[in-house]
Design a protein around this motif. Structure first.
Motif, PDB file in Angstrom:
ATOM      1  N   GLY A  16       0.913  -1.149  -0.075  1.00 12.14           N
ATOM      2  CA  GLY A  16       0.016   0.085   0.100  1.00 12.14           C
ATOM      3  C   GLY A  16       0.880   1.081  -0.003  1.00 12.14           C
ATOM      4  O   GLY A  16       2.059   1.095  -0.622  1.00 12.14           O
ATOM      5  N   GLY A  17       0.494   2.428   0.642  1.00 12.89           N
ATOM      6  CA  GLY A  17       1.046   3.632   0.619  1.00 12.89           C
ATOM      7  C   GLY A  17       1.501   4.230  -0.645  1.00 12.89           C
ATOM      8  O   GLY A  17       2.216   4.944  -0.795  1.00 12.89           O
ATOM      9  N   GLY A  18       0.594   3.880  -1.681  1.00  9.14           N
ATOM     10  CA  GLY A  18       0.801   4.646  -2.917  1.00  9.14           C
ATOM     11  C   GLY A  18       2.063   4.178  -3.892  1.00  9.14           C
ATOM     12  O   GLY A  18       2.190   4.702  -4.936  1.00  9.14           O
ATOM     13  N   ILE A  19       2.633   2.932  -3.424  1.00  3.33           N
ATOM     14  CA  ILE A  19       3.686   2.336  -4.092  1.00  3.33           C
ATOM     15  C   ILE A  19       3.283   1.799  -5.510  1.00  3.33           C
ATOM     16  O   ILE A  19       2.167   1.441  -5.292  1.00  3.33           O
ATOM     17  N   THR A  20       4.084   1.762  -6.606  1.00  8.61           N
ATOM     18  CA  THR A  20       3.593   0.979  -7.789  1.00  8.61           C
ATOM     19  C   THR A  20       4.588   0.263  -8.082  1.00  8.61           C
ATOM     20  O   THR A  20       5.888   0.421  -7.788  1.00  8.61           O
ATOM     21  N   PRO A  21       4.254  -0.678  -9.070  1.00  2.00           N
ATOM     22  CA  PRO A  21       5.478  -1.527  -9.663  1.00  2.00           C
ATOM     23  C   PRO A  21       6.681  -0.778 -10.454  1.00  2.00           C
ATOM     24  O   PRO A  21       7.733  -1.155 -10.215  1.00  2.00           O
ATOM     25  N   ARG A  22       6.367   0.317 -10.950  1.00  2.00           N
ATOM     26  CA  ARG A  22       7.456   0.982 -11.367  1.00  2.00           C
ATOM     27  C   ARG A  22       8.426   1.779 -10.354  1.00  2.00           C
ATOM     28  O   ARG A  22       9.556   1.560 -10.512  1.00  2.00           O
ATOM     29  N   MET A  23       7.919   2.153  -9.331  1.00  2.00           N
ATOM     30  CA  MET A  23       8.536   2.408  -8.033  1.00  2.00           C
ATOM     31  C   MET A  23       9.594   1.252  -7.818  1.00  2.00           C
ATOM     32  O   MET A  23      10.676   1.490  -7.171  1.00  2.00           O
ATOM     33  N   VAL A  24       8.853   0.037  -7.602  1.00  6.97           N
ATOM     34  CA  VAL A  24       9.488  -1.114  -6.871  1.00  6.97           C
ATOM     35  C   VAL A  24      10.850  -1.362  -7.838  1.00  6.97           C
ATOM     36  O   VAL A  24      11.919  -1.743  -7.697  1.00  6.97           O
ATOM     37  N   ARG A  25      10.708  -1.211  -9.100  1.00  5.65           N
ATOM     38  CA  ARG A  25      11.654  -1.559 -10.219  1.00  5.65           C
ATOM     39  C   ARG A  25      12.690  -0.598  -9.914  1.00  5.65           C
ATOM     40  O   ARG A  25      13.972  -0.838 -10.196  1.00  5.65           O
ATOM     41  N   HIS A  26      12.156   0.713  -9.764  1.00  7.68           N
ATOM     42  CA  HIS A  26      13.313   1.721  -9.667  1.00  7.68           C
ATOM     43  C   HIS A  26      14.131   1.523  -8.237  1.00  7.68           C
ATOM     44  O   HIS A  26      15.505   1.568  -8.176  1.00  7.68           O
ATOM     45  N   TYR A  27      13.472   0.968  -7.284  1.00  6.15           N
ATOM     46  CA  TYR A  27      14.182   0.537  -6.085  1.00  6.15           C
ATOM     47  C   TYR A  27      15.213  -0.724  -6.177  1.00  6.15           C
ATOM     48  O   TYR A  27      16.241  -0.762  -5.691  1.00  6.15           O
ATOM     49  N   HIS A  28      14.876  -1.424  -7.029  1.00  6.24           N
ATOM     50  CA  HIS A  28      15.603  -2.663  -7.606  1.00  6.24           C
ATOM     51  C   HIS A  28      17.090  -1.873  -8.060  1.00  6.24           C
ATOM     52  O   HIS A  28      18.126  -2.235  -7.708  1.00  6.24           O
ATOM     53  N   GLN A  29      16.803  -1.051  -9.022  1.00  6.29           N
ATOM     54  CA  GLN A  29      18.011  -0.283  -9.776  1.00  6.29           C
ATOM     55  C   GLN A  29      18.977   0.378  -8.737  1.00  6.29           C
ATOM     56  O   GLN A  29      20.238   0.186  -9.061  1.00  6.29           O
ATOM     57  N   LEU A  30      18.458   0.907  -7.873  1.00  8.26           N
ATOM     58  CA  LEU A  30      18.979   1.915  -6.752  1.00  8.26           C
ATOM     59  C   LEU A  30      19.704   0.987  -5.709  1.00  8.26           C
ATOM     60  O   LEU A  30      20.455   1.211  -5.040  1.00  8.26           O
ATOM     61  N   GLY A  31      19.359  -0.657  -5.629  1.00  5.36           N
ATOM     62  CA  GLY A  31      19.794  -1.452  -4.624  1.00  5.36           C
ATOM     63  C   GLY A  31      19.045  -1.534  -3.211  1.00  5.36           C
ATOM     64  O   GLY A  31      19.519  -1.827  -2.338  1.00  5.36           O
ATOM     65  N   LEU A  32      17.766  -0.614  -3.396  1.00  5.56           N
ATOM     66  CA  LEU A  32      17.262  -0.744  -2.150  1.00  5.56           C
ATOM     67  C   LEU A  32      16.436  -1.807  -1.840  1.00  5.56           C
ATOM     68  O   LEU A  32      16.197  -2.333  -0.616  1.00  5.56           O
ATOM     69  N   LEU A  33      16.076  -2.428  -2.943  1.00  6.54           N
ATOM     70  CA  LEU A  33      15.570  -3.838  -2.905  1.00  6.54           C
ATOM     71  C   LEU A  33      16.335  -4.768  -3.387  1.00  6.54           C
ATOM     72  O   LEU A  33      16.819  -4.578  -4.619  1.00  6.54           O
ATOM     73  N   PRO A  34      16.518  -6.241  -3.185  1.00  7.83           N
ATOM     74  CA  PRO A  34      17.271  -6.961  -3.783  1.00  7.83           C
ATOM     75  C   PRO A  34      16.585  -7.550  -5.013  1.00  7.83           C
ATOM     76  O   PRO A  34      15.395  -7.676  -4.873  1.00  7.83           O
ATOM     77  N   GLN A  35      17.307  -8.000  -5.912  1.00  2.00           N
ATOM     78  CA  GLN A  35      16.780  -8.521  -6.900  1.00  2.00           C
ATOM     79  C   GLN A  35      16.067  -9.890  -6.788  1.00  2.00           C
ATOM     80  O   GLN A  35      16.314 -10.731  -6.091  1.00  2.00           O
ATOM     81  N   PRO A  36      14.875  -9.886  -7.324  1.00  2.00           N
ATOM     82  CA  PRO A  36      13.718 -10.940  -7.024  1.00  2.00           C
ATOM     83  C   PRO A  36      14.366 -12.266  -7.783  1.00  2.00           C
ATOM     84  O   PRO A  36      14.637 -12.160  -8.826  1.00  2.00           O
ATOM     85  N   VAL A  37      13.873 -13.560  -7.485  1.00  2.00           N
ATOM     86  CA  VAL A  37      13.915 -14.721  -8.186  1.00  2.00           C
ATOM     87  C   VAL A  37      13.003 -14.348  -9.272  1.00  2.00           C
ATOM     88  O   VAL A  37      11.796 -13.817  -9.059  1.00  2.00           O
ATOM     89  N   ARG A  38      13.160 -15.250 -10.205  1.00  2.00           N
ATOM     90  CA  ARG A  38      12.019 -15.273 -11.436  1.00  2.00           C
ATOM     91  C   ARG A  38      11.482 -16.428 -11.666  1.00  2.00           C
ATOM     92  O   ARG A  38      11.942 -17.516 -11.430  1.00  2.00           O
TER      93      ARG A  38
END
Length: 373
Positions: A16-38
């Protein structure tokens, strides 16, 4: 696909909190979120651990932390040396303050141009036209720019400043706020000379209505120290029949430091706070401990003020006290963060008193409470 795994859409829905898939992908690029398994179909798959980490990121971001600060906070293990993290955050803080300083300089230049009343606008137009054509190649060339400002400033000697008119050019759109709120906010800005203050002013929905009812009822006014009492409009308050009482009744206490220490170490001032009258207006302009104690007393139903104007100064306790105030059911007016002071607290009450006397039958503040038939 593992039944316990989430898609990126399910992840954002869970957080929630207004987070979007695009923001999640951006956080992956910045290293804030670890890359997920596929998955076999190359979909990103997330776990409950990712949900918790993303919730932490969103929470810290809502508190005002920048993404690079959040990364540093999340990367430090709980058992690690926090001194290193503190040093890093101090460095980041200094960088942020440098940016604020540069932006403040830009804002000052814009205010110097835009905050002009009609008497200065002919010269303002001339300066804007010359700025567009300005060529500065050497240090000596800066003299031309200084000359432009001197010409603009020369106009201020021809008339007094039209504060309200100047402010209209600088304030953000306040049309969604009631007329009384607009007046209150304008007075606060004029009291400190900082238009950015508007972004930090917080009023509960019922604050204006509660203040007017209390003042009409000749309520008592309680302030934390004599400096705040001295800044109140005693003449108008007397006209309304409101009596002012100082909690820390020590004429030698004039600063936030003195007020905090005096209240913290003197039992009689703490007891005096517990005895404020029901339906009063409590005005705190300096001591965070007064506001913290008031919030505790309100929670325990030991005191029942009609309104709390809470604007103490401080860098840790004051923001915390204001957050506690905003969680109360009691009507409030405050300024988020470290901003505040006795002058702003007194100005808030003075603006409310002025509005009541000047426009006793105004009901503009009730417009948001009207239920469509």
């Amino acid at each position: 696909m593992n039944a316990s795994c989430l898609t990126i859409k399910e992840l954002t829905d869970a957080v929630g909190g207004g987070i979007t898939p695009r923001m999640v992908r951006h956080y992956h690029q910045l290293g804030l979120l670890p890359q997920p398994v596929r998955s076999q179909s190359n979909y990103r798959l997330y776990t409950q651990k990712d949900v918790i980490r993303l919730q932490r990121i969103v929470a810290l971001k809502q508190q005002g932390f920048q993404l690079n600060h959040i990364r540093q906070i999340l990367e430090v293990e709980p058992e690690a040396d926090t001194a290193t993290l503190t040093a890093q955050l101090q460095q980041q803080y200094r960088a942020v303050m440098q940016q604020i300083s540069q932006l403040r300089q830009t804002a000052s230049a814009l205010e110097g141009l835009l905050g002009r009343d009609r008497h200065c606008q002919i010269m303002q137009a001339e300066v804007l036209a010359q700025l567009k054509l300005l060529e500065v190649e050497t240090q000596a060339g800066l003299g031309g720019l200084e000359k432009l400002w001197s010409g603009l400033d020369a106009q201020v000697h021809t008339h007094s400043e039209a504060f309200v008119e100047s402010l209209q050019h600088l304030l953000p759109d306040l049309s969604q706020r009631s007329e009384i709120e607009q007046h209150l906010i304008s007075q606060l800005v004029l009291a400190c000379g900082d238009v950015s203050l508007v972004s930090f002013v917080r009023l509960s929905q019922d604050a204006i209505a509660a203040s007017r009812e209390a003042l009409k009822s000749e309520c008592d006014i309680f302030v934390d120290i004599p400096t705040v009492a001295a800044a109140l409009d005693q003449t108008r308050l007397a006209h309304l029949g409101c009596q002012v009482t100082t909690l820390i009744d020590n004429p030698h206490v004039t600063t936030a430091i003195e007020a905090e220490q005096e209240f913290w170490h003197t039992q009689k001032w703490q007891e005096k706070l517990q005895q404020i009258t029901k339906g009063c207006v409590l005005v705190v302009g300096y001591a965070p401990s007064v506001l913290l104690s008031a919030c505790t007393a309100i929670n325990k139903q030991k005191i029942q003020p009609a309104l709390v104007i809470g604007m103490p100064i401080g860098f840790s306790h004051a923001p915390a006290a204001k957050r506690q105030l905003m969680q109360q059911k009691t009507p409030f007016i405050t300024i988020e963060g470290t901003l505040g002071g006795g002058l702003l607290a007194a100005t808030s009450l003075n603006a409310l008193v002025e509005s009541l006397i000047e426009k006793p039958h105004c009901h503009c503040y009730l417009k948001d409470n009207i239920v469509p038939i």
